[in-house]
Design an enzyme around this catalytic site. Structure first.
Site, PDB file in Angstrom:
ATOM      1  N   ASP A 184     -29.440 -29.684 -18.050  1.00 59.47           N
ATOM      2  CA  ASP A 184     -28.365 -29.506 -19.037  1.00 59.47           C
ATOM      3  C   ASP A 184     -27.249 -30.519 -18.830  1.00 59.47           C
ATOM      4  O   ASP A 184     -26.068 -30.183 -18.858  1.00 59.47           O
ATOM      5  CB  ASP A 184     -27.821 -28.064 -18.993  1.00 59.47           C
ATOM      6  CG  ASP A 184     -27.106 -27.707 -20.293  1.00 59.47           C
ATOM      7  OD1 ASP A 184     -27.262 -28.457 -21.288  1.00 59.47           O
ATOM      8  OD2 ASP A 184     -26.386 -26.706 -20.325  1.00 59.47           O
ATOM      9  N   LYS A 231     -24.588 -33.134 -19.674  1.00 62.37           N
ATOM     10  CA  LYS A 231     -23.727 -33.487 -20.808  1.00 62.37           C
ATOM     11  C   LYS A 231     -22.300 -33.566 -20.270  1.00 62.37           C
ATOM     12  O   LYS A 231     -22.018 -32.983 -19.204  1.00 62.37           O
ATOM     13  CB  LYS A 231     -23.840 -32.451 -21.925  1.00 62.37           C
ATOM     14  CG  LYS A 231     -23.588 -31.008 -21.521  1.00 62.37           C
ATOM     15  CD  LYS A 231     -23.757 -30.072 -22.702  1.00 62.37           C
ATOM     16  CE  LYS A 231     -23.732 -28.626 -22.262  1.00 62.37           C
ATOM     17  NZ  LYS A 231     -23.886 -27.673 -23.335  1.00 62.37           N
ATOM     18  N   ASN A 281     -20.500 -30.551 -18.850  1.00 65.03           N
ATOM     19  CA  ASN A 281     -20.869 -29.956 -17.563  1.00 65.03           C
ATOM     20  C   ASN A 281     -20.503 -30.840 -16.371  1.00 65.03           C
ATOM     21  O   ASN A 281     -20.981 -30.622 -15.264  1.00 65.03           O
ATOM     22  CB  ASN A 281     -22.362 -29.624 -17.533  1.00 65.03           C
ATOM     23  CG  ASN A 281     -22.661 -28.390 -18.358  1.00 65.03           C
ATOM     24  OD1 ASN A 281     -21.766 -27.610 -18.643  1.00 65.03           O
ATOM     25  ND2 ASN A 281     -23.913 -28.208 -18.742  1.00 65.03           N
ATOM     26  N   ASP A 290     -22.445 -25.526 -13.941  1.00 64.29           N
ATOM     27  CA  ASP A 290     -23.315 -24.800 -14.860  1.00 64.29           C
ATOM     28  C   ASP A 290     -24.812 -25.077 -14.604  1.00 64.29           C
ATOM     29  O   ASP A 290     -25.390 -25.999 -15.169  1.00 64.29           O
ATOM     30  CB  ASP A 290     -22.961 -25.123 -16.317  1.00 64.29           C
ATOM     31  CG  ASP A 290     -23.557 -24.098 -17.253  1.00 64.29           C
ATOM     32  OD1 ASP A 290     -24.244 -23.178 -16.755  1.00 64.29           O
ATOM     33  OD2 ASP A 290     -23.352 -24.209 -18.471  1.00 64.29           O
ATOM     34  N   THR A 317     -29.367 -28.990 -24.416  1.00 68.43           N
ATOM     35  CA  THR A 317     -28.421 -29.155 -25.519  1.00 68.43           C
ATOM     36  C   THR A 317     -29.045 -30.182 -26.459  1.00 68.43           C
ATOM     37  O   THR A 317     -29.444 -31.254 -25.992  1.00 68.43           O
ATOM     38  CB  THR A 317     -27.061 -29.632 -24.952  1.00 68.43           C
ATOM     39  OG1 THR A 317     -26.611 -28.624 -24.044  1.00 68.43           O
ATOM     40  CG2 THR A 317     -26.042 -29.838 -26.043  1.00 68.43           C
TER      41      THR A 317
HETATM   42  N1  ATP Z   1     -15.473 -25.042 -10.892  1.00 73.49           N
HETATM   43  C1  ATP Z   1     -14.710 -25.154 -11.975  1.00 73.49           C
HETATM   44  N2  ATP Z   1     -13.456 -25.631 -11.889  1.00 73.49           N
HETATM   45  C2  ATP Z   1     -12.679 -25.759 -12.979  1.00 73.49           C
HETATM   46  N3  ATP Z   1     -13.074 -25.409 -14.205  1.00 73.49           N
HETATM   47  C3  ATP Z   1     -14.309 -24.931 -14.353  1.00 73.49           C
HETATM   48  C4  ATP Z   1     -15.197 -24.774 -13.265  1.00 73.49           C
HETATM   49  N4  ATP Z   1     -16.360 -24.285 -13.710  1.00 73.49           N
HETATM   50  C5  ATP Z   1     -16.217 -24.145 -15.035  1.00 73.49           C
HETATM   51  N5  ATP Z   1     -14.989 -24.536 -15.446  1.00 73.49           N
HETATM   52  C6  ATP Z   1     -14.472 -24.541 -16.815  1.00 73.49           C
HETATM   53  O1  ATP Z   1     -14.936 -23.408 -17.490  1.00 73.49           O
HETATM   54  C7  ATP Z   1     -15.723 -23.782 -18.605  1.00 73.49           C
HETATM   55  C8  ATP Z   1     -16.859 -22.804 -18.798  1.00 73.49           C
HETATM   56  O2  ATP Z   1     -17.718 -22.909 -17.702  1.00 73.49           O
HETATM   57  P1  ATP Z   1     -19.109 -22.196 -17.665  1.00 73.49           P
HETATM   58  O3  ATP Z   1     -19.913 -22.840 -16.611  1.00 73.49           O
HETATM   59  O4  ATP Z   1     -18.967 -20.727 -17.615  1.00 73.49           O
HETATM   60  O5  ATP Z   1     -19.478 -22.416 -19.124  1.00 73.49           O
HETATM   61  P2  ATP Z   1     -20.674 -23.064 -19.855  1.00 73.49           P
HETATM   62  O6  ATP Z   1     -20.763 -24.482 -19.396  1.00 73.49           O
HETATM   63  O7  ATP Z   1     -20.542 -22.845 -21.292  1.00 73.49           O
HETATM   64  O8  ATP Z   1     -21.798 -22.243 -19.213  1.00 73.49           O
HETATM   65  P3  ATP Z   1     -22.703 -21.069 -19.661  1.00 73.49           P
HETATM   66  O9  ATP Z   1     -23.828 -21.772 -20.319  1.00 73.49           O
HETATM   67  O10 ATP Z   1     -23.050 -20.465 -18.335  1.00 73.49           O
HETATM   68  O11 ATP Z   1     -21.930 -20.170 -20.534  1.00 73.49           O
HETATM   69  C9  ATP Z   1     -16.170 -25.184 -18.300  1.00 73.49           C
HETATM   70  O12 ATP Z   1     -16.443 -25.870 -19.462  1.00 73.49           O
HETATM   71  C10 ATP Z   1     -14.968 -25.731 -17.545  1.00 73.49           C
HETATM   72  O13 ATP Z   1     -13.968 -26.180 -18.441  1.00 73.49           O
END
Ligand code: ATP
Ligand code: PCG
Ligand code: PCG
Length: 679
Positions: free
Chosen positions: A495, A497, A500, A513, A532
């Site tokens: 994934d 992009k 991430n 992620d 994606t």
């Molecule tokens: N370790 C981190 N530190 C700071 N911000 C983070 C961190 N991890 C995630 N984020 C922020 O939170 C947002 C959402 O993260 P998350 O991994 O839950 O979402 P996602 O990429 O849409 O994943 P999923 O597919 O699991 O829903 C990210 O896009 C980022 O902006």
């Protein structure tokens, strides 16, 4: 006087009554206003979480800068699904009509003859009356239809979009993955439809390519020069082969010509001739499993003989680059002429915070002037949100990912979440976000991660439109290091992009992620449809089975997007993205340098076996590409390079590099199904 007093009293009473009514009305209005505000909040939060898919498919102009949701077909393809039971007999004219409709459709037209035939066989017939709803916008869907007769209307949010008639295909998104229907389709007249379910379609794709791989594997194992190779070597040879057919007497290779292809005979006979004293002399005949064309490639000389098809011949062709990358030359039998040998033989070129507890995590609050506001949300994910927390004990910031257990069950992502935890706990790499601990309660599971204070690469890219080459080289190099770590542990990321990729305080990149990551044995393929759309490799879209090579494809897409500001294959509609990926045509803007173009085109080769990174020298070939000439990989790993990305990081409160998200007071439903026992 008395009368006057009475009149005044009556007036006063009336006024009091009006006042009372007004007060009631006011209270009523206040309640309604509150309700409306609540509704608005709810709608806003639903909108935030809404699958971006529907936005992609809308007829309105689409903001391509929107963060992109990953998609996945959750159900595995049943390995032994007996699709033959659903076969439906069709007349010749029905078959012809279906074939025509499929050829007209951008996506279905790419299936090969055998797949089309299977699909035609397996379409079931459906009759519907005028006024019947076939598809309802917003519902889950898993079937695709071809109109055999009649008329249907497509609407979206009550707006007429178009009329469908005989030969039109609809509901095709659902055939790729379980997305919500993007529009409604209603029968206007009596209609006859051909229908196929996603599982059947995906089985057709997977069965076909699995069967083919097994056949090829069996074939290569019997071929003299390849039988000693390991399965994974054979597998990568298969990935880089192309089937080519020749007619009787057709010259496949001509003596004295330049050569850039190696052949293995799959079917038929090939005659080798050579000019001796001005005369064509037959040297030998070669058959199934034999190979030819290796000399010109290995010795970098012109073709040393002529090879001609005797009858019809099918060969596997491998181009020079892929040949050098996949075939171990030491195991190859060479057809050397003794006299040639003499002249040419030498001519070839932070430690885990184990005691951490959920109750120790204190939400960090937005600072509103002198006041403290609501808790800081760093981002929204598909299943919950990521909040900024700290601890009194460590005084460090952490990102707390809070995921609704119920939603995970609804979206059938249990296995992925459990794997994500297992993987991250087992991961120790500076280019991958560290997981410090996990917790759970009746509503959520929690993951405590490193706080990447620099924000998302995606946000930075939006701010500056496109990155300078040196910044892109740095970001891509960090991804290469993360890939090297993961692939060595036989884990595909799947994934990649800009959304991430997060920046730490020094501007170094961390992959976040791991919802789609998967462990895969070398030489094996997996068949799930996930990723994606803009970043998906062609073999994923075609359900042909994919492996680590898909990660290298998306690395090519990432480099392109960072340098250009938009991905190479983009559109408002996923089908159109998929078509462009399958066409494989990349348009490079004039400002893009030659080295970057070369690397992207090598990473985005349609055949997985020919893709840089997935070839004989593995990821070393990527690191050694000239676009990375100025990269000191050792210093990068030691974090001794000043990251060019650091200038993208804003200074200020710890959350300054993140968008602001409204506080969400709602709580997720409880879930006691027990899937999180091992979390
Ligand atoms: N370790 C981190 N530190 C700071 N911000 C983070 C961190 N991890 C995630 N984020 C922020 O939170 C947002 C959402 O993260 P998350 O991994 O839950 O979402 P996602 O990429 O849409 O994943 P999923 O597919 O699991 O829903 C990210 O896009 C980022 O902006
Ligand atoms: N969203 C959308 N769907 C359309 C349009 N024209 C035809 N359709 C079909 O309507 C279908 C509704 O279900 P799907 O989202 O699966 O697939 C959709 C398309 O196949 C259009 O302009 N917009
Ligand atoms: N020169 C030579 N080529 C042979 C012979 N038998 C098979 N070949 C094949 O014919 C091919 C012609 O093209 P190449 O020179 O690339 O590689 C050659 C060999 O693979 C032989 O006896 N001599």
């Amino acid at each position: 006087m008395e009368a006057k007093l009475k009149e005044l009293r009556q007036k006063l009473e009336k006024q009091c009554q009006i006042n009372q009514e007004l007060q009631n009305e006011n209270r009523d209005l206040e309640t309604r206003l509150k309700e409306k505000e609540k509704l608005l909040e709810e709608l806003q939060s639903r909108l935030d979480g809404l699958d971006t898919l529907s936005q992609r498919y809308s007829n309105d102009s689409v903001d391509v800068r929107q963060s992109r949701a990953a998609v996945m077909a959750p159900e595995p393809i049943p390995e032994d699904m007996d699709i033959s039971t659903t076969r439906v007999k069709k007349t010749a004219s029905e078959r012809a009509q279906i074939m025509k409709a499929m050829q007209k459709n951008d996506f279905l037209s790419r299936l090969d003859e055998e797949q089309i035939n299977m699909m035609v066989e397996l379409l079931t017939s459906l009759d519907r009356c005028p006024g019947d709803d076939i598809i309802t916008e917003g519902t889950e869907g898993d079937s695709m239809y071809i109109v055999a007769a009649g008329e249907l209307r497509v609407t979206q949010a009550g707006r007429n979009l178009r009329t469908l008639t005989s030969g039109d295909v609809f509901g095709e998104l659902a055939i790729l993955y379980n997305c919500k229907r993007t529009a409604s389709v209603k029968a206007v007249t009596a209609v006859k439809l051909w229908c196929i379910e996603r599982q059947i379609y995906r089985s057709i794709m997977a069965i076909k390519s699995k069967k083919k791989r097994e056949q090829l594997m069996g074939f290569l194992k019997t071929a003299r020069t390849f039988k000693s190779l390991r399965d994974e070597q054979l597998s990568s040879i298969i990935d880089s082969m192309e089937e080519v057919k020749f007619q009787d007497n057709e010259v496949i290779v001509r003596e004295g010509a330049e050569g850039d292809t190696f052949y293995i005979i799959l079917k038929g006979e090939v005659q080798v001739t050579k000019k001796v004293n001005g005369q064509q002399k037959i040297i030998r005949k070669m058959g199934q499993g034999d190979h030819f064309g290796e000399l010109a490639l290995i010795r970098e000389i012109l073709r040393t003989a002529t090879c001609t098809a005797l009858g019809s011949v099918t060969c596997f062709a491998i181009d020079k680059e892929a040949f050098e990358e996949t075939i171990p030359i030491e195991s190859l039998e060479l057809h050397d002429d003794p006299d040639l040998l003499e002249n040419t033989r030498t001519s070839r070129k932070e430690s885990s915070l184990s005691s951490l507890q959920l109750k120790d995590l204190i939400p960090v609050l937005y600072q509103e002037g002198r006041y403290q506001g609501s808790p800081v949300t760093l981002g929204l994910g598909g299943f919950g949100r990521v909040e900024l927390v700290t601890t009194l004990h460590h005084g460090k910031y952490f990102a707390l990912k809070k995921i609704s257990k119920k939603l995970i069950v609804e979206k059938r992502q249990e296995k992925h979440v459990l794997f994500e935890k297992k993987l991250l706990l087992d991961t120790d790499c500076d280019f991958i976000v560290r997981l410090h601990g996990t917790f759970k309660d009746s509503r959520y599971i929690y993951m405590v991660m490193d706080f990447c204070s620099g924000g998302e690469i995606w946000t930075k890219l939006k701010e500056v439109r496109r990155f300078e080459e040196s910044t892109t080289v740095f970001v891509a190099a960090c991804v290469v290091e993360a890939y090297a770590y993961l692939h060595k542990k036989d884990i595909m990321y799947r994934d990649l992009k800009p959304e991430n990729l997060m920046l730490d305080s020094r501007g170094y990149i961390k992959l976040v992620d791991f919802g789609f990551a998967k462990k895969l044995q070398r030489g094996q393929k997996t068949y799930s449809f996930c990723g994606t759309p803009e970043y998906m490799a062609p073999e994923i879209i075609q359900n042909q089975g994919h492996d680590f090579a898909a990660d290298f494809w998306s690395l090519g897409v990432l480099i392109y997007e960072l340098l250009v500001g938009s991905p190479p294959f983009s559109s408002s509609e996923p089908q159109s993205i998929y078509s462009k990926i399958l066409d494989g045509v990349i348009k490079y803007p004039p400002h893009m340098g030659e080295a970057a173009r070369s690397l992207i085109s090598k990473l985005c080769r349609p055949r997985p076996g020919q893709r840089l990174g997935n070839t004989k020298n593995g990821i070393k070939d990527v690191r050694n590409h000239r676009w990375f000439n100025n990269m000191n990989w050792h210093k990068l790993r030691m974090k001794q390079i000043t990251a060019p990305t650091v200038k993208l990081i804003r200074k200020g409160p710890c959350y300054i590099n993140f968008d602001r998200f409204p506080f969400d007071k709602s709580v997720a439903d409880e879930d006691f199904s027990g899937w999180d026992r091992d979390f």
